[in-house]
Scaffold this motif. Structure first.
Motif, PDB file in Angstrom:
ATOM      1  N   VAL A  60       0.848  -1.190   0.000  1.00 15.29           N
ATOM      2  CA  VAL A  60       0.000   0.000   0.000  1.00 15.29           C
ATOM      3  C   VAL A  60       0.886   1.243   0.000  1.00 15.29           C
ATOM      4  O   VAL A  60       1.774   1.378   0.843  1.00 15.29           O
ATOM      5  N   ASP A  61       0.645   2.132  -0.948  1.00  9.37           N
ATOM      6  CA  ASP A  61       1.318   3.438  -0.978  1.00  9.37           C
ATOM      7  C   ASP A  61       2.828   3.387  -0.719  1.00  9.37           C
ATOM      8  O   ASP A  61       3.314   3.978   0.257  1.00  9.37           O
ATOM      9  N   ARG A  80      10.642   9.572  11.909  1.00  8.20           N
ATOM     10  CA  ARG A  80       9.437   8.776  11.633  1.00  8.20           C
ATOM     11  C   ARG A  80       9.818   7.430  11.012  1.00  8.20           C
ATOM     12  O   ARG A  80       9.296   6.374  11.394  1.00  8.20           O
ATOM     13  N   ARG A 115      11.990  15.496   7.761  1.00  6.98           N
ATOM     14  CA  ARG A 115      10.619  15.177   7.368  1.00  6.98           C
ATOM     15  C   ARG A 115      10.611  13.947   6.496  1.00  6.98           C
ATOM     16  O   ARG A 115      11.496  13.731   5.690  1.00  6.98           O
ATOM     17  N   ARG A 119       4.876  10.994   5.476  1.00  9.34           N
ATOM     18  CA  ARG A 119       3.894  11.867   6.102  1.00  9.34           C
ATOM     19  C   ARG A 119       3.390  12.920   5.117  1.00  9.34           C
ATOM     20  O   ARG A 119       2.191  13.162   5.021  1.00  9.34           O
ATOM     21  N   LEU A 122       0.904  11.583   2.722  1.00  9.72           N
ATOM     22  CA  LEU A 122      -0.363  11.297   3.388  1.00  9.72           C
ATOM     23  C   LEU A 122      -1.187  12.576   3.515  1.00  9.72           C
ATOM     24  O   LEU A 122      -2.387  12.595   3.284  1.00  9.72           O
ATOM     25  N   ILE A 123      -0.502  13.655   3.904  1.00 12.82           N
ATOM     26  CA  ILE A 123      -1.214  14.909   4.116  1.00 12.82           C
ATOM     27  C   ILE A 123      -1.702  15.467   2.781  1.00 12.82           C
ATOM     28  O   ILE A 123      -2.824  15.938   2.666  1.00 12.82           O
ATOM     29  N   LYS A 125      -2.508  13.735   0.220  1.00  9.93           N
ATOM     30  CA  LYS A 125      -3.602  12.876  -0.253  1.00  9.93           C
ATOM     31  C   LYS A 125      -4.927  13.179   0.437  1.00  9.93           C
ATOM     32  O   LYS A 125      -5.983  13.030  -0.150  1.00  9.93           O
ATOM     33  N   ARG A 126      -4.822  13.572   1.697  1.00  7.28           N
ATOM     34  CA  ARG A 126      -6.060  13.846   2.422  1.00  7.28           C
ATOM     35  C   ARG A 126      -6.737  14.993   1.736  1.00  7.28           C
ATOM     36  O   ARG A 126      -7.833  15.251   1.703  1.00  7.28           O
TER      37      ARG A 126
ATOM     38  N   ARG B  26     -10.269  -6.653  -2.759  1.00  6.98           N
ATOM     39  CA  ARG B  26      -9.050  -5.833  -2.718  1.00  6.98           C
ATOM     40  C   ARG B  26      -7.810  -6.718  -2.799  1.00  6.98           C
ATOM     41  O   ARG B  26      -6.884  -6.445  -3.565  1.00  6.98           O
ATOM     42  N   GLU B  33      -6.244   0.486  -4.275  1.00  3.26           N
ATOM     43  CA  GLU B  33      -6.214   1.032  -2.922  1.00  3.26           C
ATOM     44  C   GLU B  33      -7.072   2.296  -2.841  1.00  3.26           C
ATOM     45  O   GLU B  33      -7.754   2.521  -1.845  1.00  3.26           O
ATOM     46  N   MET B  47      -4.558   2.857   8.196  1.00  2.00           N
ATOM     47  CA  MET B  47      -3.175   2.373   8.117  1.00  2.00           C
ATOM     48  C   MET B  47      -2.315   3.323   8.955  1.00  2.00           C
ATOM     49  O   MET B  47      -2.263   4.518   8.693  1.00  2.00           O
ATOM     50  N   LEU B  49       1.568   3.620  11.415  1.00  2.00           N
ATOM     51  CA  LEU B  49       2.986   3.423  11.108  1.00  2.00           C
ATOM     52  C   LEU B  49       3.368   1.951  10.997  1.00  2.00           C
ATOM     53  O   LEU B  49       4.070   1.559  10.079  1.00  2.00           O
ATOM     54  N   ILE B 246      -9.786  21.336   2.506  1.00  2.00           N
ATOM     55  CA  ILE B 246      -9.879  20.437   3.667  1.00  2.00           C
ATOM     56  C   ILE B 246      -9.619  21.172   4.987  1.00  2.00           C
ATOM     57  O   ILE B 246     -10.181  20.846   6.018  1.00  2.00           O
ATOM     58  N   LEU B 418       3.829   9.938  17.618  1.00  9.55           N
ATOM     59  CA  LEU B 418       4.729   9.317  16.634  1.00  9.55           C
ATOM     60  C   LEU B 418       5.107   7.873  16.968  1.00  9.55           C
ATOM     61  O   LEU B 418       5.768   7.214  16.178  1.00  9.55           O
ATOM     62  N   ALA B 422       0.409   7.788  11.900  1.00 11.94           N
ATOM     63  CA  ALA B 422       1.054   8.136  10.630  1.00 11.94           C
ATOM     64  C   ALA B 422       1.078   9.646  10.392  1.00 11.94           C
ATOM     65  O   ALA B 422       1.846  10.128   9.569  1.00 11.94           O
ATOM     66  N   LEU B 423       0.253  10.395  11.100  1.00 14.24           N
ATOM     67  CA  LEU B 423       0.206  11.846  10.879  1.00 14.24           C
ATOM     68  C   LEU B 423       1.067  12.627  11.870  1.00 14.24           C
ATOM     69  O   LEU B 423       1.195  13.837  11.765  1.00 14.24           O
ATOM     70  N   ASP B 476       7.649  19.662  14.714  1.00 14.83           N
ATOM     71  CA  ASP B 476       8.878  19.201  14.096  1.00 14.83           C
ATOM     72  C   ASP B 476       9.688  20.456  13.778  1.00 14.83           C
ATOM     73  O   ASP B 476       9.331  21.223  12.895  1.00 14.83           O
TER      74      ASP B 476
END
Ligand code: SF4
Lengths: 126, 552
Positions: A60-61, A80, A115, A119, A122-123, A125-126, B26, B33, B47, B49, B246, B418, B422-423, B476
């Motif tokens: 996945v990704d 990370r 970084r 991450r 992901l951001i 993509k959201r 799937r 995906e 999903m 880490l 968003i 962390l 994942a964010l 960060d």
């Protein structure tokens, strides 16, 4: 001390069936970071990523991460990605860190962070 | 307690069958995906880490013993033997395999558990006052109304693809225990002067990148019109919410840009035009739901129990437990027992399968088969007879869950950060562990008194840092873990957003900074004054000076 000279690349993602963190390595996807293929030439990493993306029922990704050498050991530059390569810092019995070994120890000892593309993708993509 | 009826059971079976097929397609490569991801998210599967994470809904934070035991079973069988209770009063399992997800959903459905409304841009699982039905000051049992809303909002076709996720909480008493003002819609139960039941309605709260406390748009909504009024709010939001961006898609941005008054006006206009009778829940259905939340068969017991008094005198730890974790119940001779999941050094909100089993046993044996989840990431046994308190205490002590620290410095909210998420930008759990360990000593903690520390690993603020008496946000900074500290926040009836004290602090220095803040409080406080009240009275200057003194 200038331990971190060469910047390498690796390809990582999470396995579809179980979410396991995996790395592109010899002969396919490998669960351990020490088994990851390291690419000095970014073009090779891109090619590996393209191959990974062509197999969407496995990973996945997938994305490319930066790897540096701390002494002789390869270590992901982003904190990370070090956490992904090891497991949660709060449960040392969980994740890949449990099995130990010199490369994983080097990752655990590494400091500094950057970084991760994981991450930011992901951001985005959201 | 509300038991899912035949309709709910069938819905869960259908849902599990549907998702089983989606997983099969799937894995077989019949779905990409991008096609699959929204479907798995609708089943609570993210999903993270290290693996998939399954978020299980706990409607109004209420679990029966059988449900809690089943969560323990799921964690033991398909995860690593523990789960993490969240500030949304849900539970998250951190090490789930996609291929096991259908079996897990099937197992949970057997006891009426599911992962519906835990993800996606829908109305999420709705939370309620965790002391519902147990607390003397409550206006009405909020679960009756939340259950009606659960039935209304689950798979609601018009509200399943909102501009963004949507969270609702209902408080039951003047003292808020839901953090209602930080919700998209927060409500507080009220009685009008004529005795009529209703809600104060607050809309447009939320934390994250742009934090707001929700303004009240209606002081009193008659209870019977709950669903039609909610529909009117949702319609105004669905029509004008910012789907293009968003970061601006939550209702808080709409309310802030229109202004609360104009937003309220549009809702009222919409509401007037609705066929209310067609939407509002019939009285008979409310009565049916209410019957399922009827009080357990409480006995007539003396309000004071001699054995408990004697044990308090003989055992300091028990006395501390009673003082900090046990609250008065609406029925004399009963108490509310808060179960702290914050033993210093442990992961806030984590509970092992064995602990879940043991709490389920205690609930069944001594607590009318009920447990609750508090948004502070603790559990509750809401109905314990005072005479059983020593046995319950012993039972909790045996599994390491008798820490008497509710509301004290070590009772810290921390998101997964962390270590799992994942964010995340930075870790939250180790920061909490270090602070909790430093302030574990009961004498020190009691001297400090009530102090709510809340930690998030990124600006999404799952750890509610904006509304902590001390808020800590992981950032960060040039690639290192730094933490931005804020002061004076609260999500409760004294709601306020915290003030950032200054530049972010390096990870290893955070606990010292917290200690400097606490020392400043001790110096500045008047007798009996809480940390947050001292801060609000004296302001930032002395606190800031103490934290950054070293740097000068
Ligand atoms: S606040 Fe950020 S790091 Fe913490 S759980 Fe939420 S998204 Fe993850």
């Amino acid at each position: 001390m200038t331990a971190t000279v060469s910047l390498l690349k690796a390809v990582t993602g999470n396995r579809l069936a179980d979410g396991e963190v995996v790395f592109w390595g010899e002969g396919g996807w490998r669960e351990r970071f020490p088994d990851a293929s390291l690419f000095a030439d970014p073009a090779d990493a891109d090619a590996a990523l393209d191959a990974a993306k062509a197999d969407p029922t496995v990973i996945v990704d997938p994305y490319i991460i930066d790897v540096r050498l701390d002494g002789e050991f390869p270590v992901p530059t982003s904190f990370r990605e070090r956490v992904r390569a090891l497991g949660p810092t709060t449960h040392l019995d969980m994740g890949k860190q449990a099995e130990g070994g010199p490369i994983l120890e080097a990752i655990a000892a590494a400091s500094g962070a950057a970084r991760s593309a994981g991450r930011s993708n992901l951001i985005k993509k959201r | 307690m509300y038991r899912y009826d035949a309709f709910d059971a069938e819905m869960l079976q259908d849902r599990t069958a549907e998702f089983t097929d989606q997983v099969r397609r799937r894995v077989a490569g019949d779905m990409t995906e991008d096609q699959f991801k929204p479907l798995r998210l609708m089943n609570g599967l993210y999903m993270q880490l290290h693996a998939y994470m399954l978020r299980v809904a706990i409607p109004y934070g209420t679990l029966s013993g059988a449900q809690l035991r089943r969560l323990g079973h799921v964690a033991r069988t398909w995860d690593r033997g523990f789960g993490h209770f969240t500030t949304r009063t849900n539970i998250q399992l951190n090490w789930i395999k996609l291929k096991d997800a259908p079996a897990i959903l099937e197992s949970m459905a057997e006891v009426g558990l599911h992962a519906i409304q835990t993800s996606g841009n829908c109305i999420r699982n709705i939370t309620a006052d965790p002391y519902a039905g147990a607390n003397a000051e409550e206006v009405d049992d909020p679960r009756v109304w939340v259950e009606a809303m659960r039935q209304w909002s689950t798979f609601h076709p018009e509200f399943s693809y909102l501009p963004r996720k949507f969270k609702i909480a209902i408080g039951a008493a003047p003292n808020d225990r839901t953090a209602a003002r930080i919700y998209d819609i927060g409500m507080k139960m009220r009685r009008a002067r004529d005795g009529k039941l209703g809600f104060e309605v607050m809309v447009g709260g939320g934390l994250g990148r742009t934090p707001y406390l929700g303004p009240t748009i209606r002081e009193f909504l008659p209870a019977e019109h709950l669903l039609s009024y909610m529909t009117a709010i949702m319609r105004v939001y669905n029509r004008h919410g910012r789907r293009d961006n968003i970061h601006k898609a939550r209702i808080k941005i709409l309310v802030a840009s229109l202004g609360a008054e104009e937003f309220a006006r549009q809702v009222e206009t919409e509401w007037e035009a609705l066929d209310k009778a067609a939407i509002d829940v019939p009285e008979a259905e409310i009565a049916r739901i209410r019957a399922s939340f009827a009080s357990p068969a409480f006995k007539t017991l003396p309000a004071i129990n001699d054995a408990v008094e004697a044990l308090k005198a003989a055992s300091r730890p028990f006395a501390q437990f009673v003082k900090h974790n046990v609250l008065a119940h609406k029925v004399p001779g009963y108490v509310i027992v808060n179960v702290s999941l914050k033993a210093p050094g442990e992961v806030p909100g984590d509970c092992t399968s064995d602990q879940m089993d043991a709490i389920a046993d205690l609930a069944e044996r001594y607590g009318f088969d009920e447990t609750r989840v508090h948004f502070d990431q603790n559990l509750i046994l809401p109905h314990v007879a005072l005479e059983d308190l020593p046995a319950v205490y012993e039972g909790l002590r045996a599994i390491g869950l008798a820490t008497p620290n509710i509301g004290l410095t070590s009772d810290i909210i921390a998101c997964p950060g962390l270590d799992y998420c994942a964010l995340a930008n930075a870790r939250a759990i180790p920061v909490a562990q270090e602070i909790a360990t430093r302030f574990a000593d009961m004498e020190v903690a009691e001297d400090i008194g009530e102090l709510r520390i809340k930690i998030s690993g990124c600006i999404n603020a799952c750890g509610h840092h904006h509304v902590g008496h001390i808020g800590i946000l992981g950032v960060d900074k040039k690639g290192e873990e730094f933490y931005q500290v804020s002061l004076g926040g609260s999500g409760l009836e004294d709601a306020r957003l915290g003030d950032i004290i200054g530049p972010a602090i390096a990870g290893p220095k955070v606990t010292d900074a917290i200690e400097a803040l606490i020392n400043t409080y001790k110096k500045e406080r008047t007798t009996g004054e809480r940390f947050v009240d001292t801060y609000r009275r004296v302001g930032l200057a002395p606190f800031k000076a103490a934290v950054y003194a070293e740097a000068h």
